[in-house]
Design an enzyme around this catalytic site. Structure first.
Site, PDB file in Angstrom:
ATOM      1  N   GLY A 189     -30.408 -17.605  -8.775  1.00 20.55           N
ATOM      2  CA  GLY A 189     -29.824 -18.312  -7.391  1.00 20.55           C
ATOM      3  C   GLY A 189     -29.194 -20.092  -6.755  1.00 20.55           C
ATOM      4  O   GLY A 189     -29.338 -19.802  -6.311  1.00 20.55           O
ATOM      5  N   ARG A 190     -29.828 -20.009  -8.384  1.00 19.69           N
ATOM      6  CA  ARG A 190     -30.083 -21.915  -8.633  1.00 19.69           C
ATOM      7  C   ARG A 190     -30.538 -22.643  -7.320  1.00 19.69           C
ATOM      8  O   ARG A 190     -31.519 -21.956  -6.530  1.00 19.69           O
ATOM      9  CB  ARG A 190     -28.868 -22.495  -8.890  1.00 19.69           C
ATOM     10  N   ARG A 239     -19.059 -24.316 -20.655  1.00 21.34           N
ATOM     11  CA  ARG A 239     -19.295 -24.866 -19.089  1.00 21.34           C
ATOM     12  C   ARG A 239     -18.790 -26.626 -19.714  1.00 21.34           C
ATOM     13  O   ARG A 239     -18.394 -27.644 -19.691  1.00 21.34           O
ATOM     14  CB  ARG A 239     -20.921 -25.726 -18.978  1.00 21.34           C
ATOM     15  N   ARG A 263     -51.965  -4.512  -7.686  1.00 24.14           N
ATOM     16  CA  ARG A 263     -51.560  -5.486  -7.791  1.00 24.14           C
ATOM     17  C   ARG A 263     -50.928  -6.661  -7.133  1.00 24.14           C
ATOM     18  O   ARG A 263     -50.405  -6.031  -6.129  1.00 24.14           O
ATOM     19  CB  ARG A 263     -50.862  -5.635  -8.924  1.00 24.14           C
ATOM     20  N   ILE A 316     -23.062 -15.296  -9.631  1.00 20.53           N
ATOM     21  CA  ILE A 316     -23.594 -13.992  -8.889  1.00 20.53           C
ATOM     22  C   ILE A 316     -24.596 -14.660  -8.066  1.00 20.53           C
ATOM     23  O   ILE A 316     -25.629 -14.339  -6.724  1.00 20.53           O
ATOM     24  CB  ILE A 316     -24.668 -13.669  -9.748  1.00 20.53           C
ATOM     25  N   ASP A 317     -24.218 -16.424  -8.152  1.00 22.02           N
ATOM     26  CA  ASP A 317     -25.687 -17.019  -6.703  1.00 22.02           C
ATOM     27  C   ASP A 317     -25.540 -16.640  -5.500  1.00 22.02           C
ATOM     28  O   ASP A 317     -25.501 -17.659  -4.090  1.00 22.02           O
ATOM     29  CB  ASP A 317     -25.749 -18.624  -7.050  1.00 22.02           C
ATOM     30  N   ARG A 324     -48.917 -10.304 -11.539  1.00 19.43           N
ATOM     31  CA  ARG A 324     -48.169 -10.326 -12.898  1.00 19.43           C
ATOM     32  C   ARG A 324     -46.933 -11.121 -12.098  1.00 19.43           C
ATOM     33  O   ARG A 324     -46.490 -10.565 -10.925  1.00 19.43           O
ATOM     34  CB  ARG A 324     -48.231  -9.017 -13.163  1.00 19.43           C
ATOM     35  N   ARG A 333     -27.036 -10.395 -14.434  1.00 21.21           N
ATOM     36  CA  ARG A 333     -25.857 -11.412 -15.236  1.00 21.21           C
ATOM     37  C   ARG A 333     -25.062 -10.457 -15.680  1.00 21.21           C
ATOM     38  O   ARG A 333     -23.617 -10.234 -15.920  1.00 21.21           O
ATOM     39  CB  ARG A 333     -26.204 -12.331 -15.141  1.00 21.21           C
ATOM     40  N   ASP A 382     -19.606 -23.707  -8.775  1.00 22.13           N
ATOM     41  CA  ASP A 382     -19.202 -24.653  -7.877  1.00 22.13           C
ATOM     42  C   ASP A 382     -18.819 -26.665  -9.193  1.00 22.13           C
ATOM     43  O   ASP A 382     -17.999 -26.957  -8.746  1.00 22.13           O
ATOM     44  CB  ASP A 382     -20.185 -25.452  -7.479  1.00 22.13           C
TER      45      ASP A 382
HETATM   46  O1  F6P Z   1     -25.276 -19.932 -11.556  1.00 26.16           O
HETATM   47  C1  F6P Z   1     -25.533 -18.371 -12.299  1.00 26.16           C
HETATM   48  C2  F6P Z   1     -26.334 -18.959 -13.063  1.00 26.16           C
HETATM   49  O2  F6P Z   1     -26.872 -17.418 -13.642  1.00 26.16           O
HETATM   50  C3  F6P Z   1     -28.090 -19.374 -12.549  1.00 26.16           C
HETATM   51  O3  F6P Z   1     -28.815 -18.322 -11.116  1.00 26.16           O
HETATM   52  C4  F6P Z   1     -28.894 -19.113 -13.222  1.00 26.16           C
HETATM   53  O4  F6P Z   1     -29.900 -20.814 -12.668  1.00 26.16           O
HETATM   54  C5  F6P Z   1     -27.954 -19.944 -14.030  1.00 26.16           C
HETATM   55  O5  F6P Z   1     -26.407 -19.518 -13.915  1.00 26.16           O
HETATM   56  C6  F6P Z   1     -27.771 -19.666 -15.428  1.00 26.16           C
HETATM   57  O6  F6P Z   1     -27.069 -20.567 -16.185  1.00 26.16           O
HETATM   58  P1  F6P Z   1     -26.643 -20.822 -17.755  1.00 26.16           P
HETATM   59  O7  F6P Z   1     -26.283 -20.170 -18.705  1.00 26.16           O
HETATM   60  O8  F6P Z   1     -26.598 -22.155 -17.986  1.00 26.16           O
HETATM   61  O9  F6P Z   1     -29.021 -20.713 -18.916  1.00 26.16           O
END
Ligand code: F6P
Length: 344
Positions: free
Chosen positions: A170-171, A72, A162, A126-127, A266, A275, A103
């Site tokens: 998905g953020r 990042r 259950r 993936i989001d 649960r 991912r 993004d």
């Molecule tokens: O943006 C993709 C994603 O997999 C999100 O769905 C999730 O919140 C995030 O990345 C997790 O990111 P990290 O790799 O920083 O834990």
């Protein structure tokens, strides 16, 4: 033509397919060279790179992850970041960079354009929350993984009568949740775009289980939140890049449901399984189309664009149109197609 490529932000299935297609089209058709930078902008800033050719990319099409690694790190995190990127461009005689990212990475690419660094974006996540493209690669794979997990959870939930809460990624959008919830026949699907009412959920579950031996599957997107004042929300940490670490709402919700209804509940958090691993055929094809399109855009010198999918055609859009706001779930679709299946 000489271009740099990087995979930036969280990984997702299909990254290697983009790299392979970009390299093949650049080398074979445009007679150019692709330099791969390791761990995104970190590789550019620290000159950690490898020359990518067709040989190097053999066999990577079906592989998850990324042969380049990812991070990042963004140039704007450093005072001299943009200067160092410009130096790297001169050192490698680059026309520009292909940034395969979500993004945050595409937003940085847009800002770098204004600072004289030529970039083309490829939407990855993936989001599926990037605007101006109907789909991002990786999303289809995540939906498949989540759907098959829901299928498996149905049988164990039925055996025990259950409530099963399934937390998906998905953020701040519910694209994975609505697709997987629909495909997996979820009882309820909760998304960040629509704050949920815990009382209504508990009433519906109590009605459903009353005297019936039913299983209930609740799909909850990691960014879903309760309506203000109804119950406490999950708390999130922020990582060293200022990125909120979502996750945990599934557990909070499961405890609340069990406490309020007495129904055995649960929770399963699918997490990084969504991912990792091999991309679906759809994602391999979309990623390949994006890689080819990015090579063509660079060959034409059409910088500042993102390749996108619209009405099954690959096109180019302004980077700014892609990142100015996240693409959220269409609420008409949620109300008309997803909600009618709720807690019947
Ligand atoms: O943006 C993709 C994603 O997999 C999100 O769905 C999730 O919140 C995030 O990345 C997790 O990111 P990290 O790799 O920083 O834990």
């Amino acid at each position: 033509m000489r271009i740099g490529v990087m995979t930036s932000g969280g990984d997702c299935p299909g990254l290697n397919a983009v790299i392979r297609a970009l390299v093949r089209k650049t080398e074979k058709v445009h007679g150019g060279t692709v330099i791969g930078f390791r761990d995104a902008w970190r590789g550019v800033l620290e000159d950690d790179f490898e020359v990518l050719d067709i040989e190097r990319c053999r066999g990577i099409l079906p592989r998850g992850g990324t042969i380049l690694g990812t991070s990042r790190v963004q140039p704007y995190q450093f005072e001299d970041g943009v200067t160092r990127v410009a130096e790297a461009m001169r050192r490698h005689s680059l026309d520009g960079f292909i940034v395969i990212g979500g993004d945050g990475s595409l937003g940085a690419a847009r800002d770098l354009m204004a600072d004289g660094i030529a970039c083309i974006g490829v939407p990855k996540t993936i989001d599926n929350d990037i605007s101006a493209t109907e789909l991002t690669f990786g999303f289809d794979t995540a939906v498949h993984v989540a759907t098959s997990a829901i299928d498996r959870l149905h049988t164990t939930a039925e055996a025990h009568d259950r409530v099963m809460v399934v937390e998906v990624m998905g953020r701040n959008t519910g694209h994975i949740a609505v697709r997987a919830g629909l495909a997996g026949g979820a009882t309820l699907t909760l998304i960040p775009e629509v704050p949920f009412q815990i009382e209504q959920i508990c009433e519906a579950l109590t009605r459903r289980h009353n005297g019936n031996k039913f299983a209930s599957i609740l799909v909850v997107a990691e960014g879903a939140q309760p309506a203000a004042g109804s119950m406490s929300a999950a708390k999130y940490e922020v990582d060293r890049f200022g990125h909120e670490r979502l996750g945990g709402i599934g557990q909070v919700l499961a405890s609340e449901i069990e406490g309020r209804t007495g129904l055995e509940t649960r929770v399963t958090t699918l997490g990084y399984i969504q991912r990792g691993g091999t991309p679906t055929a759809f994602d391999r094809i979309l990623a390949t189309r994006f890689g080819v399109a990015a090579a063509d855009a660079a060959a034409e010198g059409d910088w500042g664009k993102m390749v996108a999918l619209q009405s099954d055609n690959i096109c180019r859009v302004e980077l700014d149109a892609a990142v100015s706001h996240p693409k959220t779930v269409d609420l008409d679709f949620y109300e008309q197609v997803v909600s009618p299946f709720f807690a019947g």
